[in-house]
Write an enzyme that holds these catalytic residues in place. Structure first.
Site: not given
Length: 283
Positions: A43, A45, A129, A131, A199, A205, A245
């Site tokens: 991904n 992003k 996701h 985000e 996730e 991240g 990560s």
């Protein structure tokens, strides 16, 4: 060849899984029946430009990748066409949208439809996701609608679930995951077109990665949920991948876990180590 390599990898993983279920006295219904092809997604992003992303695609094309692994990269929407074209001759590498809208068309400034993603060469889309959930406020209900539309269009869905740090600390990890899974379940009729990406939000991240044991425990609980709420066959066949990560150093320990069927990789997918992650099952 490809089939021999895939057969060898599948057999090694099957032995690990059988050992896991036998030693933990779990249902043999959940042992891999048809084998689950290892899946590694990247991904990107909102990162990269035409030059840098083309270089990543070129690196994937020229690298000696494990032919038993399914690889999917997810660039920003404006690069879907160029990257899918660049990778068109490369077997086992596909391109994914990062998000789609549930409507076929209309006054939705800034959005892309499922048909548009397909037209640009995407064969997958990421949905749900963290985000999208926590930065853009997408609800389980909206993600469910998107899932229904994506599957109807012919896209394969990478369905993301995961808990925040406070949920993990308060023991609510599976409550959160089940709410998210249920929204997907209510909109899926063919689970062979879905990959589940677990996730944990606290690991995305941040550099903080779930230990292999923590990740395996949650993956196992998710698979058990599928057995109880969908079917044992779907539980045995659905791929549950880990994200948060993942990098070239921790991928081998994670991929050795019996219920981790691959990765959704963030920052490391932009770096040369992405190839090492794809090849993490090689002896």
């Amino acid at each position: 060849g490809i089939n021999a390599e895939y057969g060898k990898q599948w057999y090694q993983r099957r032995v690990r899984v059988q050992h896991y279920y036998i030693t933990n006295n779990l249902s043999q219904d959940l042992v891999m029946s048809g084998g689950r092809q290892f899946f590694v997604g990247g991904n990107f992003k909102m990162n990269g430009n035409a030059e840098s992303l083309s270089a990543i695609a070129e690196r994937l094309k020229s690298s000696d990748l494990d032919s038993s692994v399914e690889v999917v990269i997810s660039p920003p929407a404006c690069y879907l066409t160029s990257l899918s074209s660049q990778l068109s001759g490369k077997e086992n590498i596909n391109v994914s949208a990062q998000n789609v809208h549930e409507s076929e068309k209309g006054a939705f400034t800034g959005e892309i439809s499922c048909a548009m993603a397909l037209d640009c060469g995407a064969r997958y889309t990421i949905l749900g996701h963290s985000e999208r959930r926590h930065v853009f406020g997408e609800s389980n209900q909206q993600i469910g609608k998107k899932t229904k539309a994506a599957l109807a269009s012919g896209l394969v869905v990478i369905a993301c679930i995961g808990e925040k740090a406070e949920d993990r600390k308060s023991g609510n990890t599976m409550n959160v995951c089940v709410e998210q899974l249920t929204a997907f379940k209510d909109n899926v009729s063919d689970w062979s077109k879905v990959v589940i990406a677990y996730e944990p939000v606290w690991a995305i991240g941040t550099g903080e990665v779930a230990t292999p044991e923590i990740a395996q425990e949650t993956h196992s609980q998710i698979r058990t949920w599928f057995s109880d709420n969908v079917s044992p066959d779907v539980a045995a066949s659905i791929r549950i991948i880990y994200g948060g990560s993942v990098n070239g150093k921790n991928c081998k320990n994670l991929c050795s876990q019996p219920d981790i069927d691959g990765f959704l990789v963030g920052g490391a997918s932009l770096k040369p180590e992405f190839v090492d992650i794809i090849n993490c099952n090689r002896e």
